[in-house]
Design a protein around this motif. Structure first.
Motif, PDB file in Angstrom:
ATOM      1  N   THR A 161       0.879  -1.264   0.117  1.00  0.00           N
ATOM      2  CA  THR A 161       0.077   0.010   0.018  1.00  0.00           C
ATOM      3  C   THR A 161       0.835   1.160  -0.094  1.00  0.00           C
ATOM      4  OG1 THR A 161      -0.068   0.381   2.295  1.00  0.00           O
ATOM      5  CG2 THR A 161      -1.479  -1.417   1.580  1.00  0.00           C
ATOM      6  N   ARG A 164       2.779   4.214   3.926  1.00  0.00           N
ATOM      7  CA  ARG A 164       3.886   4.529   5.006  1.00  0.00           C
ATOM      8  C   ARG A 164       4.553   5.487   4.492  1.00  0.00           C
ATOM      9  NH1 ARG A 164       4.757  -0.510   8.290  1.00  0.00           N
ATOM     10  NH2 ARG A 164       3.292  -2.062   7.544  1.00  0.00           N
ATOM     11  N   TYR A 305      -1.050 -10.211   7.374  1.00  0.00           N
ATOM     12  CA  TYR A 305       0.251  -9.718   8.092  1.00  0.00           C
ATOM     13  C   TYR A 305      -0.068  -8.586   8.898  1.00  0.00           C
ATOM     14  CZ  TYR A 305       0.681  -6.024   4.508  1.00  0.00           C
ATOM     15  OH  TYR A 305       0.524  -4.931   3.786  1.00  0.00           O
TER      16      TYR A 305
HETATM   17  P1  NAP Z   1       5.323  -5.782   8.572  1.00  0.00           P
HETATM   18  O1  NAP Z   1       6.012  -4.890   9.827  1.00  0.00           O
HETATM   19  O2  NAP Z   1       4.373  -6.435   8.884  1.00  0.00           O
HETATM   20  O3  NAP Z   1       5.975  -5.201   7.355  1.00  0.00           O
HETATM   21  C1  NAP Z   1       5.589  -6.089   6.063  1.00  0.00           C
HETATM   22  C2  NAP Z   1       5.855  -5.330   4.934  1.00  0.00           C
HETATM   23  O4  NAP Z   1       5.910  -5.874   3.669  1.00  0.00           O
HETATM   24  C3  NAP Z   1       5.064  -3.801   4.758  1.00  0.00           C
HETATM   25  O5  NAP Z   1       5.910  -2.897   4.070  1.00  0.00           O
HETATM   26  C4  NAP Z   1       4.055  -4.402   3.957  1.00  0.00           C
HETATM   27  O6  NAP Z   1       3.470  -3.342   3.081  1.00  0.00           O
HETATM   28  C5  NAP Z   1       4.972  -5.294   2.976  1.00  0.00           C
HETATM   29  N1  NAP Z   1       4.157  -6.314   2.188  1.00  0.00           N
HETATM   30  C6  NAP Z   1       3.114  -7.192   2.363  1.00  0.00           C
HETATM   31  N2  NAP Z   1       2.405  -7.798   1.507  1.00  0.00           N
HETATM   32  C7  NAP Z   1       3.168  -7.193   0.476  1.00  0.00           C
HETATM   33  C8  NAP Z   1       2.651  -7.337  -0.789  1.00  0.00           C
HETATM   34  N3  NAP Z   1       1.621  -8.626  -1.370  1.00  0.00           N
HETATM   35  N4  NAP Z   1       3.438  -6.796  -2.035  1.00  0.00           N
HETATM   36  C9  NAP Z   1       4.497  -5.872  -1.453  1.00  0.00           C
HETATM   37  N5  NAP Z   1       4.697  -5.471  -0.285  1.00  0.00           N
HETATM   38  C10 NAP Z   1       3.869  -6.365   0.832  1.00  0.00           C
HETATM   39  O7  NAP Z   1       6.773  -6.978   8.946  1.00  0.00           O
HETATM   40  P2  NAP Z   1       8.310  -6.793   9.611  1.00  0.00           P
HETATM   41  O8  NAP Z   1       7.975  -7.092  11.035  1.00  0.00           O
HETATM   42  O9  NAP Z   1       8.783  -5.833   8.924  1.00  0.00           O
HETATM   43  O10 NAP Z   1       8.756  -8.615   9.120  1.00  0.00           O
HETATM   44  C11 NAP Z   1       9.018  -8.850   8.023  1.00  0.00           C
HETATM   45  C12 NAP Z   1       9.057 -10.347   7.813  1.00  0.00           C
HETATM   46  O11 NAP Z   1      10.568 -10.661   8.211  1.00  0.00           O
HETATM   47  C13 NAP Z   1       8.314 -11.324   8.725  1.00  0.00           C
HETATM   48  O12 NAP Z   1       7.023 -11.378   8.317  1.00  0.00           O
HETATM   49  C14 NAP Z   1       9.162 -12.542   8.987  1.00  0.00           C
HETATM   50  O13 NAP Z   1       8.608 -13.319   7.780  1.00  0.00           O
HETATM   51  C15 NAP Z   1      10.577 -12.154   8.601  1.00  0.00           C
HETATM   52  N6  NAP Z   1      11.461 -12.243   9.585  1.00  0.00           N
HETATM   53  C16 NAP Z   1      12.636 -13.141   9.448  1.00  0.00           C
HETATM   54  C17 NAP Z   1      13.430 -13.313  10.385  1.00  0.00           C
HETATM   55  C18 NAP Z   1      14.646 -14.278  10.207  1.00  0.00           C
HETATM   56  O14 NAP Z   1      15.311 -14.550  11.362  1.00  0.00           O
HETATM   57  N7  NAP Z   1      14.845 -14.532   9.006  1.00  0.00           N
HETATM   58  C19 NAP Z   1      13.194 -12.729  11.710  1.00  0.00           C
HETATM   59  C20 NAP Z   1      12.280 -11.684  11.849  1.00  0.00           C
HETATM   60  C21 NAP Z   1      11.336 -11.494  10.777  1.00  0.00           C
HETATM   61  P3  NAP Z   1       2.654  -2.072   3.477  1.00  0.00           P
HETATM   62  O15 NAP Z   1       3.899  -1.385   4.199  1.00  0.00           O
HETATM   63  O16 NAP Z   1       1.870  -1.673   2.374  1.00  0.00           O
HETATM   64  O17 NAP Z   1       1.694  -2.780   4.516  1.00  0.00           O
END
Ligand code: NAP
Length: 305
Positions: A161, A164, A305
């Protein structure tokens, strides 16, 4: 609590010492207590939620709630939350910077030279000429973006979206995805795993990256089509990849990613929420639930999410 891993067990111990009076059940098979109002888990297997008739909250101990939302039988009225805390963004920024700098500053080549006792200088490139594209500019992606800006890279991001505010140019939605990819010399995946993001980095998308791009996936394995990524690395379109997450974890011993000279595998260790704040957030949400107040970091189940 569903103690499906050591990661969750350490949260259990912290919860017990922080709230000794709380009635906590950890026996997954025996979970059918009508008093259970909340679950604290990373993965919710099918068959558990229907046994808990008074369940109202399913809280993820991790930043992603996909392990809970994937349960096919979680009733729609159950609220889902996830862990959000500042330390997570910093850990992820360290890890992503490490992977990008390792490639950008040719660390593997320098380590080979060191092992061979070879003094051979190499050019120092200008980071501002390279663009890091961050897929997902949420609570973690935005901290990663700031760190990479501070290291001198050009940074852009892709989101779902346009809601942000950001310090970097943001490309929004499917219509701007190709433009975003075409500019990303380093691609960092920090999307949540949802119905929309599953397989979004397939052959067609990864082919849009400039030649010699480098992919860092620290989100979830299922977002990248692994065979497509491997083919593009092997055929030389991509310079390489750093992969922390996989469709199947632990990564099977037969995976061609192991020992690949241009792919670095790490065992899902990029970042982990600090125990204390996550337990506090869970306890705060139990109170809010009891008082009918809005919960902290509630997931929108309609978008995943
Ligand atoms: P978040 O705050 O929910 O942010 C998600 C972001 O992804 C937002 O900017 C959202 O867009 C965007 N998004 C979601 N669906 C989308 C789509 N279909 N097309 C384009 N953009 C999309 O999540 P977060 O806390 O930053 O965490 C992200 C992910 O990192 C977690 O879900 C987890 O899977 C991963 N993670 C991995 C580890 C590891 O150790 N590897 C650790 C922690 C987290 P909008 O801004 O428009 O809402």
């Amino acid at each position: 609590m569903l103690l499906t891993s050591d990661f969750v067990k350490s949260r259990y111990e912290a919860l017990r010492s922080r709230a000794p009076g709380l009635h906590v059940i950890t026996d997954i098979e025996g979970a059918s207590d009508p008093d259970v109002t909340a679950l604290f888990a990373f993965k919710l297997p099918a068959g558990i939620a229907p046994r808990l008739p008074n369940l109202r909250l399913a809280a993820s101990v991790g930043a992603g709630a996909d392990g809970i939302l994937s349960a096919p039988d979680l009733p729609p009225h159950v609220k889902v939350t996830r862990a959000v805390e500042p330390g997570l963004g910093f850990s992820m920024a360290q890890f992503v910077s490490l992977q990008i700098l390792r490639h950008f500053r040719s660390l593997p080549a320098m380590e080979r030279q060191h092992a061979a006792g070879e003094w051979k200088r190499m050019a120092v490139l200008d980071a501002s000429q390279l663009t890091v594209g961050i897929m997902g500019l949420g609570s973690i992606g935005s901290v990663v973006a700031d760190a990479l800006l501070a290291l001198g890279f050009r940074v852009i991001a892709w989101t779902r979206t346009s809601a942000r505010k950001a310090r970097v140019p943001v490309f929004v939605g499917e219509s701007q995805k190709d433009d975003f990819l075409a500019q990303s010399n380093y691609l960092v995946c920090l999307l949540p795993f949802t119905a929309e993001t599953k397989g979004t980095l397939d052959h067609a998308s990864l082919r849009k990256l400039p030649k010699d791009s480098f992919v860092v996936n620290v989100a979830r394995g299922g977002i990248v089509v692994e065979d497509d990524l491997l083919a593009l690395v092997d055929e030389g379109h991509l310079a390489g990849a750093a992969l922390d997450v996989f469709a199947s974890e632990p990564l099977p011993a037969s995976s061609p990613f192991w020992h690949h000279e241009r792919i670095l595998v790490t065992p899902h260790v990029a970042a982990q929420p600090t125990v204390g704040p996550v337990v506090e957030q869970f306890l705060e949400n139990l109170q809010r639930l009891a008082q009918g107040q809005p919960l902290l970091n509630q997931v929108d189940r309609s978008v995943g999410y």
